[in-house]
Design a protein around this motif. Structure first.
Motif, PDB file in Angstrom:
ATOM      1  N   LEU B 137      -0.289  16.089  -2.428  1.00  0.00           N
ATOM      2  CA  LEU B 137      -1.819  15.633  -2.637  1.00  0.00           C
ATOM      3  C   LEU B 137      -1.967  15.864  -4.203  1.00  0.00           C
ATOM      4  CD1 LEU B 137      -3.433  17.394   0.530  1.00  0.00           C
ATOM      5  CD2 LEU B 137      -3.613  15.056  -0.228  1.00  0.00           C
ATOM      6  N   HIS B 138      -1.455  17.167  -4.622  1.00  0.00           N
ATOM      7  CA  HIS B 138      -1.535  17.562  -5.896  1.00  0.00           C
ATOM      8  C   HIS B 138      -0.937  16.575  -7.060  1.00  0.00           C
ATOM      9  CE1 HIS B 138      -0.725  19.775  -9.610  1.00  0.00           C
ATOM     10  NE2 HIS B 138      -2.144  20.319  -9.547  1.00  0.00           N
ATOM     11  N   THR B 139       0.260  16.043  -6.606  1.00  0.00           N
ATOM     12  CA  THR B 139       1.054  15.168  -7.491  1.00  0.00           C
ATOM     13  C   THR B 139       0.129  13.634  -7.458  1.00  0.00           C
ATOM     14  OG1 THR B 139       3.041  16.003  -6.586  1.00  0.00           O
ATOM     15  CG2 THR B 139       3.266  13.909  -7.720  1.00  0.00           C
ATOM     16  N   VAL B 140      -0.258  13.044  -6.233  1.00  0.00           N
ATOM     17  CA  VAL B 140      -0.920  12.110  -6.345  1.00  0.00           C
ATOM     18  C   VAL B 140      -2.482  12.111  -6.893  1.00  0.00           C
ATOM     19  CG1 VAL B 140       0.472  10.780  -4.788  1.00  0.00           C
ATOM     20  CG2 VAL B 140      -1.584  12.040  -3.985  1.00  0.00           C
ATOM     21  N   SER B 154     -12.060   5.218  -2.674  1.00  0.00           N
ATOM     22  CA  SER B 154     -11.752   3.948  -3.312  1.00  0.00           C
ATOM     23  C   SER B 154     -10.369   3.072  -2.909  1.00  0.00           C
ATOM     24  CB  SER B 154     -11.766   3.918  -4.731  1.00  0.00           C
ATOM     25  OG  SER B 154     -10.739   4.884  -5.384  1.00  0.00           O
ATOM     26  N   ARG B 155     -10.453   2.042  -3.568  1.00  0.00           N
ATOM     27  CA  ARG B 155      -9.060   1.419  -3.024  1.00  0.00           C
ATOM     28  C   ARG B 155      -7.915   2.153  -3.665  1.00  0.00           C
ATOM     29  NH1 ARG B 155      -6.738  -2.769  -0.933  1.00  0.00           N
ATOM     30  NH2 ARG B 155      -5.278  -4.030  -1.867  1.00  0.00           N
ATOM     31  N   GLY B 156      -8.006   2.495  -4.869  1.00  0.00           N
ATOM     32  CA  GLY B 156      -6.875   2.932  -5.644  1.00  0.00           C
ATOM     33  C   GLY B 156      -6.458   4.375  -5.117  1.00  0.00           C
ATOM     34  N   MET B 157      -7.515   5.235  -4.606  1.00  0.00           N
ATOM     35  CA  MET B 157      -7.139   6.462  -3.776  1.00  0.00           C
ATOM     36  C   MET B 157      -6.540   6.283  -2.802  1.00  0.00           C
ATOM     37  SD  MET B 157     -10.916   8.089  -4.469  1.00  0.00           S
ATOM     38  CE  MET B 157     -10.754   9.748  -3.857  1.00  0.00           C
ATOM     39  N   LEU B 158      -6.937   5.114  -1.851  1.00  0.00           N
ATOM     40  CA  LEU B 158      -6.271   5.027  -0.694  1.00  0.00           C
ATOM     41  C   LEU B 158      -4.695   4.775  -0.858  1.00  0.00           C
ATOM     42  CD1 LEU B 158      -8.858   2.489   1.308  1.00  0.00           C
ATOM     43  CD2 LEU B 158      -7.747   4.735   2.071  1.00  0.00           C
ATOM     44  N   GLN B 159      -4.610   3.785  -1.879  1.00  0.00           N
ATOM     45  CA  GLN B 159      -3.147   3.654  -2.204  1.00  0.00           C
ATOM     46  C   GLN B 159      -2.393   4.831  -2.417  1.00  0.00           C
ATOM     47  OE1 GLN B 159      -2.770   0.444  -1.100  1.00  0.00           O
ATOM     48  NE2 GLN B 159      -0.661   0.019  -1.806  1.00  0.00           N
ATOM     49  N   ARG B 160      -3.114   5.477  -3.381  1.00  0.00           N
ATOM     50  CA  ARG B 160      -2.078   6.875  -3.587  1.00  0.00           C
ATOM     51  C   ARG B 160      -1.932   7.491  -2.653  1.00  0.00           C
ATOM     52  NH1 ARG B 160      -5.667   9.526  -7.776  1.00  0.00           N
ATOM     53  NH2 ARG B 160      -7.261   7.952  -7.630  1.00  0.00           N
ATOM     54  N   SER B 182      -2.966  -2.929  -5.973  1.00  0.00           N
ATOM     55  CA  SER B 182      -3.538  -2.238  -5.310  1.00  0.00           C
ATOM     56  C   SER B 182      -4.135  -0.669  -5.959  1.00  0.00           C
ATOM     57  CB  SER B 182      -3.241  -2.141  -3.832  1.00  0.00           C
ATOM     58  OG  SER B 182      -1.921  -1.671  -3.756  1.00  0.00           O
ATOM     59  N   LEU B 183      -3.083  -0.250  -6.756  1.00  0.00           N
ATOM     60  CA  LEU B 183      -3.249   0.907  -7.406  1.00  0.00           C
ATOM     61  C   LEU B 183      -4.072   0.856  -8.625  1.00  0.00           C
ATOM     62  CD1 LEU B 183       0.447   2.490  -7.801  1.00  0.00           C
ATOM     63  CD2 LEU B 183      -1.708   3.612  -6.510  1.00  0.00           C
ATOM     64  N   ASP B 184      -5.130   1.618  -8.871  1.00  0.00           N
ATOM     65  CA  ASP B 184      -5.695   1.645 -10.050  1.00  0.00           C
ATOM     66  C   ASP B 184      -4.967   1.748 -11.398  1.00  0.00           C
ATOM     67  OD1 ASP B 184      -5.272   4.141  -9.387  1.00  0.00           O
ATOM     68  OD2 ASP B 184      -7.512   4.782  -8.832  1.00  0.00           O
ATOM     69  N   ARG B 185      -5.623   1.579 -12.493  1.00  0.00           N
ATOM     70  CA  ARG B 185      -4.841   1.517 -13.443  1.00  0.00           C
ATOM     71  C   ARG B 185      -4.231   3.136 -13.874  1.00  0.00           C
ATOM     72  NH1 ARG B 185      -5.102  -2.033 -18.049  1.00  0.00           N
ATOM     73  NH2 ARG B 185      -6.752  -3.198 -17.046  1.00  0.00           N
ATOM     74  N   ALA B 186      -4.859   3.953 -13.804  1.00  0.00           N
ATOM     75  CA  ALA B 186      -4.395   5.375 -13.908  1.00  0.00           C
ATOM     76  C   ALA B 186      -3.174   5.778 -12.933  1.00  0.00           C
ATOM     77  CB  ALA B 186      -5.430   6.379 -13.623  1.00  0.00           C
ATOM     78  N   GLY B 187      -3.426   5.148 -11.592  1.00  0.00           N
ATOM     79  CA  GLY B 187      -2.426   5.215 -10.616  1.00  0.00           C
ATOM     80  C   GLY B 187      -0.990   4.743 -10.979  1.00  0.00           C
ATOM     81  N   LEU B 188      -1.223   3.537 -11.522  1.00  0.00           N
ATOM     82  CA  LEU B 188       0.177   2.566 -11.998  1.00  0.00           C
ATOM     83  C   LEU B 188       0.621   3.383 -12.801  1.00  0.00           C
ATOM     84  CD1 LEU B 188       1.092   0.017 -11.215  1.00  0.00           C
ATOM     85  CD2 LEU B 188      -0.051  -1.065 -12.820  1.00  0.00           C
ATOM     86  N   ARG B 189       0.006   3.950 -13.950  1.00  0.00           N
ATOM     87  CA  ARG B 189       0.593   4.495 -15.059  1.00  0.00           C
ATOM     88  C   ARG B 189       1.186   5.723 -14.719  1.00  0.00           C
ATOM     89  NH1 ARG B 189      -3.891   6.074 -18.484  1.00  0.00           N
ATOM     90  NH2 ARG B 189      -4.593   4.013 -17.902  1.00  0.00           N
TER      91      ARG B 189
END
Lengths: 56, 476, 248
Positions: B137-140, B154-160, B182-189
């Protein structure tokens, strides 16, 4: 006696109509699909000359 | 980086002989994969091997077959030819150690993030899960939202969260279908770092239609077009240094253990969402009212006979209604895929769904006994009728659960399910009515044994058919 | 593109453009057996004392019912084999047989109703045999509906196979319904010991069953040819689609 025969006639009529009707229907559809298949093969073959590998 | 990320879960510590001598076998080895879907040849002979620790991105336009390739690798799509091997093991992905994240994350909107991960941990039989869940949970980046329901995400949070769930068992192979879609920009980075932390040393196979994304994820790019890989990679791709030791195949959960985990999850979801049981109950009560109205002419003279009929007709219809969403809700959310890639016997999914529907139907039936007793002033609440309702609930559920799994991919499945389930429910209806008529003294000298025998036989046959046949119906 | 075509064998359709000797013999046998069955039904078999002439419906009613059982048994067999082997041929067999079985079940119900109207005075009785037969009819209509409602061919084949196996439980229920429950339906007069059917009637009935079996086989063959041709058409369409995309 006459109603008896009437029902008999009726019953056999339904059976023969049903069975032969179904056979004719299926045969008709087979013919339709086969014609379509023939057309499709005809369209495919000019562009694929020399394709005719024997079926194995 | 994260505590606990470095240690392997206990399930992986089982000994298997390491691959001898000549280097490790590929983490995933796809050979000659051909897949037909929807009457189209989607994969036309795809071969691809990833060494442990390798990262490969399959890049191609929409419809190239990328998603199908990943789904076939995960064992969700049955290939016509070819094989997928993990770590040089036997073909088939059944119990291999891999994580799969598709377009829709395998996340239940009515379980909190933490509960979702805890469910994944139990499904995979992970020990010391608590620590690892916290770390994930911490890492994502969801530690602050861990106790919220994902339906508010949000969609990005769901995907994380989906990524955290897929990586929770620390798989040796990770399959990610279009993470950029599906990942948000920050998630993808942050994706490479998340992968490093949560699945260190894993071989990762991505798909994307954006080559820049592939490069930004430091992945070797393989192009895919119309079901084939352009320039197939050399037989042995470069082995990255940080290769983890060959993980053994994950042991399969036992049938009962897996079913228990699934039942607990479904009951918790139902408790929060209240989607099934209340609807079935209200429907059954309304149906009872409808039948009472319809038989108004004999309501006073034949109250007992009408009561028996109303009780069982409404119960059978309610159980059928309950089946409409039984598998459909998991299928439509994509979570059914998550269950099918888990190292569990697919039949346990059927068994769990059956058990949950049984509980719901039994609940409806018991309430209905009281309701119909009140409406028609007959003593329905008796040992025999209660026993009949309980046994019939299980039997009806066994019938309905299998049909529910069959129609999940059908058009108009809500209409189709009754067509398939009702013809098989007649023995149960007949036995239930027979027992109830006996209990109400309409047929006082009727023997109960044969009716209970019929209930048990109908339920037993349906249950056996379901357990044996569900695995065939489950995979596409 | 050429190699893509080469590895898909050019399938030959049975009784295709060449009207084979086999199918000619089959149709000859069909006409012969049907003609003989009709002759024996109306001329050879003696009149029945109680039911007078309408009893002759027995010679189509019973064979239809038996052929329906056979057809649904073949559905189950094809379904099991498809799930075990994955060959589409088995699924085509199951589908074709189910459709024919539904047709035979319909004929059984209709001739039974006509016979019942004459002997019982009503078209329908709430009798175990009749009711279970109707349920079986609904079950296999459901099977055909499932096939019609699932679009993806491979999902359709698997789902239909599972249902094709599950649905066959209705067949023994129909068969044994007259044994398990008190029934108005005439008892099986062949399998029951000392069943009082005169020899001529028995011979006629058996011959009718034979003729209907030939009919079933002819229908099955035609129906499977249809399925095969249809799948060949969609395969060729797919190849053409590919060529168009290659040309682009």
């Amino acid at each position: 006696m006459t109603t008896d025969m009437l029902y008999l006639f009726f019953g056999f009529g339904v059976v023969w109509l049903g069975v032969f009707g179904y056979l004719l229907y299926v045969t008709g559809r087979v013919r339709g699909v086969r014609d379509e298949l023939h057309d499709l093969r005809g369209q495919l073959e000019p562009s694929e000359a020399g394709r005719d590998t024997p079926s194995s | 980086m994260t505590p606990g990320a470095a240690q392997r879960p206990a399930a992986d510590s089982q000994d298997t002989p390491p691959a001898p001598g000549t280097g490790t076998p590929p983490a995933i080895d796809i050979t000659g994969l051909r897949v037909r879907l929807g009457g189209r040849e989607v994969l036309r002979g795809v071969s691809l091997a990833l060494a442990p620790g390798a990262r490969v991105a399959v890049v191609g336009p929409n419809g190239a077959g990328k998603t199908t390739l990943l789904r076939a690798a995960a064992g969700l799509v049955r290939p016509r030819a070819g094989a997928v091997r993990f770590h040089g093991g036997a073909a088939g992905a059944a119990a291999a150690s891999f994580g799969f994240l598709g377009h829709r994350p395998h996340v239940y909107p009515y379980l909190t993030a933490r509960e979702n991960l805890a469910f994944a941990a139990r499904l995979y039989g992970l020990a010391d899960a608590q620590q690892r869940i916290d770390a994930s949970l911490h890492t994502v980046g969801l530690a602050a939202d861990a106790e919220r329901l994902p339906r508010e995400y949000s969609r990005g949070m769901l995907q994380r969260l989906g990524l955290a769930a897929a990586l929770l068992p620390e798989p040796a192979v990770v399959l990610l279908d279009e993470p950029d879609a599906s990942l948000d920009r920050a998630g993808l980075r942050g994706l490479p770092a998340m992968l490093d932390a949560l699945a260190p040393g894993a071989a990762v196979l991505f798909s994307t239609h954006d080559e820049h994304v592939a490069r930004s994820l430091n992945a070797r790019v393989v192009h895919m077009r119309r079901g084939r890989l352009d320039a197939p990679p050399a037989a042995a791709p470069a082995v990255e240094p940080a290769a983890a030791a060959n993980p053994p195949a994950r042991p399969r959960r036992g049938f009962a253990a897996a079913a228990a985990v699934l039942i607990a999850k479904d009951l918790r979801v139902e408790w929060r969402a209240r989607e099934q049981a209340p609807t079935m109950l209200v429907f059954a009560l309304l149906a009872a009212l409808v039948f009472d109205m319809a038989f108004i002419a004999v309501l006073h003279t034949e109250a007992a006979a009408v009561a028996a009929g109303v009780l069982w007709a409404s119960l059978v219809l309610a159980a059928t209604l309950g089946g409409v969403r039984l598998f459909a809700s998991e299928h439509d959310r994509g979570t059914l895929d998550g269950l099918l890639v888990a190292p569990i016997d697919p039949s346990s999914i059927y068994a769990a769904k059956l058990a949950v529907l049984t509980l719901e139907t039994a609940f409806v039936g018991l309430v209905q006994l009281g309701f119909v007793s009140l409406l028609l002033n007959v003593p329905l609440l008796q040992g025999v009728t209660v026993g009949a309702v309980l046994l019939a609930s299980a039997g009806m559920s066994a019938v309905v659960a299998l049909q529910s799994a069959l129609v999940v991919n059908a058009r108009a499945r809500e209409v189709l399910l009754p067509l398939l389930a009702l013809p098989l429910s007649f023995p149960i209806l007949l036995a239930g009515v027979g027992l109830t008529l006996g209990a109400l003294q309409v047929t006082p000298d009727a023997a109960q044994g044969p009716w209970f025998g019929l209930l048990a036989a109908a339920g037993g046959v349906s249950l056996s058919l379901g357990v044996v046949l569900y695995p065939f119906a489950a995979r596409t | 593109m050429r190699e893509a075509l080469a590895h898909i064998p050019h399938r030959e359709l049975p009784s295709g453009r060449r009207f084979g000797l086999g199918s000619a013999a089959m149709y000859a046998l069909l006409l012969l057996s049907m003609g003989l069955a009709i002759f024996m039904t109306f001329v050879y078999a003696p009149a029945e004392r109680v039911q007078a002439e309408v009893y002759r419906l027995l010679f189509v009613h019973v064979p239809s019912a038996w052929l329906a059982f056979l057809a649904f048994g073949v559905v189950a067999l094809g379904s099991v084999m498809y799930l075990a082997r994955g060959r589409q041929r088995w699924d085509r067999l199951a589908h074709a047989s189910a459709e024919i079985g539904v047709m035979f079940t319909t004929l059984t119900l209709v001739t039974g109703a006509i016979w019942g109207r004459n002997v019982w005075g009503v078209w329908w009785q709430w009798d175990p045999r009749l009711t279970t037969t109707l349920i079986m009819w609904f079950m296999y209509t459901g099977y055909l509906s499932l096939r019609a409602y699932v679009d993806d061919p491979s999902i359709r084949r698997r789902a239909a196979s599972v249902l094709g196996i599950a649905a066959v439980v209705t067949v023994p229920i129909v068969w044994f319904s007259v044994e398990w429950w008190r029934s108005l339906h005439p008892r099986p007069s062949i399998t029951s010991p000392g069943g009082g059917m005169p020899g001529e009637m028995l011979v006629t009935l058996l011959l009718s069953v034979g003729a209907f079996t030939v009919f079933y086989l002819v229908l099955l063959r035609q129906r499977m040819t249809l399925e095969l041709a249809a799948s060949e058409v969609s395969r060729l369409r797919e190849i053409m689609q590919d060529q168009r995309e290659d040309d682009r």
